[in-house]
Design a protein around this motif. Structure first.
Motif, PDB file in Angstrom:
ATOM      1  N   ARG A   1       0.829  -1.196   0.000  1.00  0.00           N
ATOM      2  CA  ARG A   1       0.000   0.000   0.000  1.00  0.00           C
ATOM      3  C   ARG A   1       0.871   1.256   0.000  1.00  0.00           C
TER       4      ARG A   1
ATOM      5  N   SER B   1       2.073   6.189   3.344  1.00  0.00           N
ATOM      6  CA  SER B   1       1.438   7.402   3.850  1.00  0.00           C
ATOM      7  C   SER B   1       1.902   7.762   5.252  1.00  0.00           C
TER       8      SER B   1
ATOM      9  N   GLN C   1     -16.111   4.165  -4.045  1.00  0.00           N
ATOM     10  CA  GLN C   1     -15.621   5.528  -4.258  1.00  0.00           C
ATOM     11  C   GLN C   1     -15.121   6.191  -2.982  1.00  0.00           C
ATOM     12  N   HIS C   2     -15.319   5.530  -1.849  1.00  0.00           N
ATOM     13  CA  HIS C   2     -14.914   6.099  -0.563  1.00  0.00           C
ATOM     14  C   HIS C   2     -13.403   5.898  -0.380  1.00  0.00           C
ATOM     15  N   GLU C   3     -12.674   6.967  -0.113  1.00  0.00           N
ATOM     16  CA  GLU C   3     -11.216   6.895  -0.046  1.00  0.00           C
ATOM     17  C   GLU C   3     -10.661   6.990   1.366  1.00  0.00           C
ATOM     18  N   LYS C   4     -11.499   7.347   2.329  1.00  0.00           N
ATOM     19  CA  LYS C   4     -11.003   7.460   3.699  1.00  0.00           C
ATOM     20  C   LYS C   4     -10.869   6.070   4.332  1.00  0.00           C
ATOM     21  N   ARG C   5     -10.028   5.993   5.347  1.00  0.00           N
ATOM     22  CA  ARG C   5      -9.825   4.715   6.012  1.00  0.00           C
ATOM     23  C   ARG C   5     -10.982   4.405   6.957  1.00  0.00           C
TER      24      ARG C   5
ATOM     25  N   ARG D   1      -5.870  -0.826  -2.172  1.00  0.00           N
ATOM     26  CA  ARG D   1      -5.920   0.606  -1.886  1.00  0.00           C
ATOM     27  C   ARG D   1      -5.561   0.854  -0.428  1.00  0.00           C
ATOM     28  N   SER D   2      -5.563   2.123  -0.045  1.00  0.00           N
ATOM     29  CA  SER D   2      -5.151   2.467   1.315  1.00  0.00           C
ATOM     30  C   SER D   2      -6.152   1.995   2.352  1.00  0.00           C
ATOM     31  N   ASN D   3      -7.415   1.791   1.933  1.00  0.00           N
ATOM     32  CA  ASN D   3      -8.452   1.438   2.901  1.00  0.00           C
ATOM     33  C   ASN D   3      -9.128   0.098   2.627  1.00  0.00           C
TER      34      ASN D   3
END
Length: 246
Positions: A6, A9, A195-199, A217-219
């Motif tokens: 990942r 970040s 489409q949600h990008e937050k964790r 992805r990050s989440n």
């Protein structure tokens, strides 16, 4: 073999507890031969991990579309007898159970590949069954389906949590605590989740929406690679904070 990482970040990577290795598979869709191939890969890996606790996590949509739903369920039941396994529910299993109680749903189930499942149980549905044939087919399926298959389907779970990972078939509804997610969302959700990008509170491992290759992805991580259409069934192995897709 694809080794995945990942983005860097600076955020803490999700981890499994020490001593645990997870093998995750999603969206088999009646591709029993591909599932057997993945079992062979897992068995080779199991011979190398020593005393680690291995957990198989199957993430739903075992049936429909592909050629051999019945044998797929047989393989999963047998695997569960021999290895510690978690079986999650997919929207296709949910639809089958609903159709067993309401034959009028067969017309919709047909659009999801349900006729292939009926054929795998020895039935011979027409391409566009009328209401009389629909009722007959559901009666025949109830007779043809082994009792252990029905028990297996009714016992499927909507979610599984291990360490920092949350396993689910389709995804989760953003803005809702993971402990309060509704089953319908976990089986069917798409765009709002994708489409949600937050964790989230935990890292989401899911399938349901086919992708060309595992989408990390990050989440979240999507491991549905459209086995019935592509011939590619993905196996995701997790140990510590490392994810490896085959």
């Amino acid at each position: 073999m694809l080794r995945l990482s990942r983005s860097k970040s600076g955020l803490k990577k999700p981890r499994l507890p020490d001593g645990i290795r997870i093998y995750a598979i999603s969206d088999v869709h009646g591709c029993a031969d591909l599932l057997q191939q993945m079992f062979a890969v897992i068995d080779r890996d199991l011979s190398t991990i020593g005393s680690k606790r291995a957990i198989h996590v199957f993430m739903g949509d075992y049936i429909d579309r592909g050629p051999d739903s019945r044998r797929t369920i047989d393989l999963l039941i047998d695997r569960g007898r021999k290895h510690e396994s978690v079986f999650l529910k997919g929207n296709h299993e949910s639809f089958l159970l609903d159709a067993l109680g309401n034959s009028s749903l067969l017309q919709d189930w047909r659009q999801y590949g349900g006729l292939q499942t009926l054929s795998s149980y020895g039935l011979q549905p027409s391409l566009n069954p009328d209401s009389v044939e629909q009722a007959k087919l559901i009666e025949q399926l109830a007779v043809a389906m082994p009792e252990q298959h029905l028990r297996f389907l009714k016992a499927l779970r909507p979610r599984f949590v291990c360490g920092d990972f949350f396993f689910v078939h389709a995804g989760v509804k953003p803005g809702i605590s993971l402990s309060k997610q509704q089953e319908h969302d976990m089986l069917w959700i798409r765009e709002e989740f994708l489409q949600h990008e937050k964790r989230y509170e935990k890292y989401i491992i899911h399938g349901h929406t086919p992708v060309q290759q595992p989408d990390i992805r990050s989440n979240r991580a999507n491991i549905d690679t459209g086995a019935y259409a592509t011939g590619n069934l993905t196996l995701l192995t997790i140990q510590g904070d490392r994810l490896l897709a085959i």
